[in-house]
Design an enzyme around this catalytic site. Sequence first.
Site, PDB file in Angstrom:
ATOM      1  N   ARG A   1      42.020  40.796  42.372  1.00  0.00           N
ATOM      2  CA  ARG A   1      42.082  39.739  43.461  1.00  0.00           C
ATOM      3  C   ARG A   1      41.972  40.269  44.764  1.00  0.00           C
ATOM      4  NH1 ARG A   1      46.185  39.122  39.378  1.00  0.00           N
ATOM      5  NH2 ARG A   1      46.055  37.289  38.100  1.00  0.00           N
TER       6      ARG A   1
ATOM      7  N   LYS B   1      49.682  38.802  41.936  1.00  0.00           N
ATOM      8  CA  LYS B   1      49.911  37.379  41.702  1.00  0.00           C
ATOM      9  C   LYS B   1      51.473  37.145  40.792  1.00  0.00           C
ATOM     10  CE  LYS B   1      47.967  33.036  40.004  1.00  0.00           C
ATOM     11  NZ  LYS B   1      46.746  32.467  39.568  1.00  0.00           N
TER      12      LYS B   1
ATOM     13  N   HIS C   1      36.062  35.728  44.188  1.00  0.00           N
ATOM     14  CA  HIS C   1      36.522  35.184  42.834  1.00  0.00           C
ATOM     15  C   HIS C   1      35.480  35.317  42.018  1.00  0.00           C
ATOM     16  CE1 HIS C   1      39.751  33.451  40.506  1.00  0.00           C
ATOM     17  NE2 HIS C   1      38.918  32.699  40.120  1.00  0.00           N
TER      18      HIS C   1
ATOM     19  N   ARG D   1      35.013  38.446  40.832  1.00  0.00           N
ATOM     20  CA  ARG D   1      36.137  39.103  39.687  1.00  0.00           C
ATOM     21  C   ARG D   1      35.532  38.374  38.385  1.00  0.00           C
ATOM     22  NH1 ARG D   1      41.518  39.808  38.941  1.00  0.00           N
ATOM     23  NH2 ARG D   1      42.831  38.012  37.865  1.00  0.00           N
TER      24      ARG D   1
ATOM     25  N   HIS E   1      46.337  39.030  34.124  1.00  0.00           N
ATOM     26  CA  HIS E   1      46.665  37.589  33.394  1.00  0.00           C
ATOM     27  C   HIS E   1      47.875  37.771  32.549  1.00  0.00           C
ATOM     28  CE1 HIS E   1      42.019  36.426  33.931  1.00  0.00           C
ATOM     29  NE2 HIS E   1      42.723  36.373  35.207  1.00  0.00           N
TER      30      HIS E   1
ATOM     31  N   TYR F   1      37.786  33.091  32.149  1.00  0.00           N
ATOM     32  CA  TYR F   1      37.015  33.739  33.147  1.00  0.00           C
ATOM     33  C   TYR F   1      35.846  34.490  32.602  1.00  0.00           C
ATOM     34  CZ  TYR F   1      40.276  34.471  37.005  1.00  0.00           C
ATOM     35  OH  TYR F   1      41.032  34.444  38.133  1.00  0.00           O
TER      36      TYR F   1
END
Length: 154
Positions: free
Chosen positions: A2, A27, A98, A101, A124, A133
């Site tokens: 990220r 995250k 993003h 990614r 994740h 994604y």
Amino acid sequence: MRRCEVVGLRVEDLRVAERRVFIADGKGGHQRLVPTSSRFFDHVAAYLDAERPPDATTDQLFVVLKQGGRGRPLTAAGLDQILLTARTRAGIGHATCHALRHTCLTRLREAGMPLEAVQSQAGHASIETTRIYLHLADDWLTSQYRKAAEVIDA
């Protein structure tokens, strides 16, 4: 990784011999080790050798290279500006950190990486997030179907 993980990298987070990067503050406060290509480490070595100011006082890996803020930690906004400049030079209308990614994770899956491994690489918690994604190309899906059909038909 990220965007916030990239700008948060510290020099000591690089595990060069293992070809992995330690994400200390991902995250949700999660930590993980991310396998990374040899090319990444080659580029980082060149950056450390020729571009990163030797008098930078931060332990963050990526720092501002231009006057005014030279040597200070690179911010998310600074990374966005770098990407905008690169997009403009390349004539690309839209690309974000993003989006890159998403593209990276999609290409890993298309190259044969199992979905669970892509999930781990992405950091994740849910495999359903990983599925969101992925933007798999029709030709990849077709080839996967044909492989499965051959096994079933056999």
